[in-house]
Design a protein around this motif. Structure first.
Motif, short mmCIF file in Angstrom:
data_model
loop_
_atom_site.label_atom_id
_atom_site.label_comp_id
_atom_site.label_asym_id
_atom_site.label_seq_id
_atom_site.Cartn_x
_atom_site.Cartn_y
_atom_site.Cartn_z
N VAL A 251 4.69 -29.38 1.70
CA VAL A 251 5.40 -30.57 1.44
C VAL A 251 6.62 -30.94 2.15
O VAL A 251 7.48 -31.97 1.95
CB VAL A 251 6.06 -30.45 -0.18
CG1 VAL A 251 4.58 -30.36 -0.95
CG2 VAL A 251 6.95 -29.36 -0.31
N VAL A 256 2.80 -36.03 2.43
CA VAL A 256 2.37 -35.03 1.28
C VAL A 256 3.04 -35.58 0.01
O VAL A 256 4.27 -35.35 -0.08
CB VAL A 256 2.35 -33.49 1.52
CG1 VAL A 256 1.91 -32.62 0.36
CG2 VAL A 256 1.66 -33.23 2.89
N GLU A 260 1.45 -34.52 -6.82
CA GLU A 260 0.11 -33.98 -6.64
C GLU A 260 -0.12 -32.54 -6.03
O GLU A 260 -1.08 -31.85 -6.31
CB GLU A 260 -0.55 -34.94 -5.59
CG GLU A 260 -1.13 -36.15 -6.52
CD GLU A 260 -1.82 -37.34 -5.41
OE1 GLU A 260 -2.32 -36.86 -4.42
OE2 GLU A 260 -1.60 -38.24 -5.46
N TYR A 261 0.78 -32.24 -5.10
CA TYR A 261 0.52 -30.78 -4.39
C TYR A 261 0.70 -29.84 -5.27
O TYR A 261 -0.07 -28.86 -5.57
CB TYR A 261 1.56 -30.87 -3.33
CG TYR A 261 1.40 -29.62 -2.68
CD1 TYR A 261 0.51 -29.19 -1.43
CD2 TYR A 261 2.29 -28.34 -2.90
CE1 TYR A 261 0.43 -27.90 -0.89
CE2 TYR A 261 2.33 -27.44 -2.22
CZ TYR A 261 1.57 -26.93 -1.62
OH TYR A 261 1.30 -25.60 -0.70
N THR A 262 1.74 -29.97 -6.22
CA THR A 262 1.86 -28.88 -7.39
C THR A 262 0.79 -28.78 -8.32
O THR A 262 0.30 -27.96 -8.79
CB THR A 262 3.39 -29.36 -8.01
OG1 THR A 262 4.42 -29.62 -7.09
CG2 THR A 262 3.87 -28.10 -8.96
#
Ligand SMILES: [Zn+2]
Length: 281
Positions: A251, A256, A260-262
């Protein structure tokens, strides 16, 4: 280094000049409160302890004014509490042989305000001076707003810095929520075996928190022990003490999406649970 707040301070336990102390940093821990680093970034502290070629520097973003208090500290004002908590953090920096400890002295409200750019600017200065290989901070699934806000400010600082100022690794670690729930292949696993005396001292010395009514010393050692034993149901324990983290390195790239990544970790966890139920029902 010119930090924004009047009460900001850089403490160097061995008395070296500040610039030299910051530039010998290899591992940087950035936390919301006094005592968070000793709970979540102990891997970095241990990696550097007694190693002449490595240095751990801590950063505490808030001033600790809103902390709960009881017993000996029950009647302390917010101002008196800030003094106590800073003194405790300095004791930890001394015992843990930190290269330096930076107090940014913000209120929780300032850290949680997305429009406040001063926190980000201060963090950029510290990161630029330290050029760490590794940064430890709070994980983005933590349940304390100030913790998550601190991590978001670091991410922003790193995104705004040139690529060569960024660390090789950015890790989100455990305080107000274990990371035991992560799928095993999503876990970053830090083995923190050994120096149990140091581990216990570093959390236990925060007397205003521990004697003030929260046994963080016992709970933190217990969490590490539980992580080690419950990691795998088959086979004997390979470690007696583990800390889990979420890899936040990707991130640092502004492309990124942080949310959404989490949530990707939670989606993969949900798939793992539903897959087992589907198989066994
Ligand atoms: Zn905290």
């Amino acid at each position: 280094m010119q930090l924004h707040n009047h009460g900001a301070e850089i403490y160097v336990p061995d008395g070296s000049p500040v610039d030299a102390a910051l530039s010998r940093t290899t591992h940087l821990g950035v936390s919301a409160h006094q005592d968070d680093l000793e709970i979540m970034a102990y891997h970095g502290i241990l990696e550097c302890f007694g190693k002449p070629d490595k240095g751990f520097t801590g950063v505490t973003v808030t001033n600790g004014s809103g902390s709960p208090r009881d017993g000996l500290y029950g009647k302390y004002t917010d101002e008196e509490m800030q003094v106590v908590r800073r003194k405790e953090q300095k004791k930890a920096a001394f015992i843990g042989e930190y290269s330096a400890h930076v107090f940014l002295d913000y209120s929780s409200g300032a850290v949680k305000d997305p429009a406040n750019t001063q926190v980000v600017e201060d963090l950029k200065k510290v990161i630029t001076a330290c050029k760490p290989q590794v940064i430890y901070t709070h994980n983005l699934a933590d349940k304390h707003d100030t913790h998550v806000a601190t991590t978001l400010r670091i991410i922003r600082a790193l995104r705004e810095l040139p690529g060569d100022s960024r660390p090789l690794h950015l890790y989100g670690c455990e305080v107000w929520r274990n990371l035991d729930w992560l799928n095993d292949n999503d876990k970053v696993i830090f083995n923190v075996d050994g120096h149990e005396n140091l581990a216990t001292s570093l959390v236990g010395l925060f007397d205003s928190q521990v004697a003030g009514g929260k046994r963080y010393d016992l709970a933190t050692m217990g969490r590490r022990r539980a992580n080690a034993t419950y990691l795998a149901s088959h086979g004997v324990d390979e470690s007696t003490s583990l800390i889990f983290a979420l890899d936040l390195t990707p991130v640092m790239d502004p492309k990124v999406d942080v949310k959404e990544y989490t949530l990707g970790y939670i989606d993969r966890f949900a798939k793992e649970v539903s897959g087992r139920l589907a198989k066994l029902m």
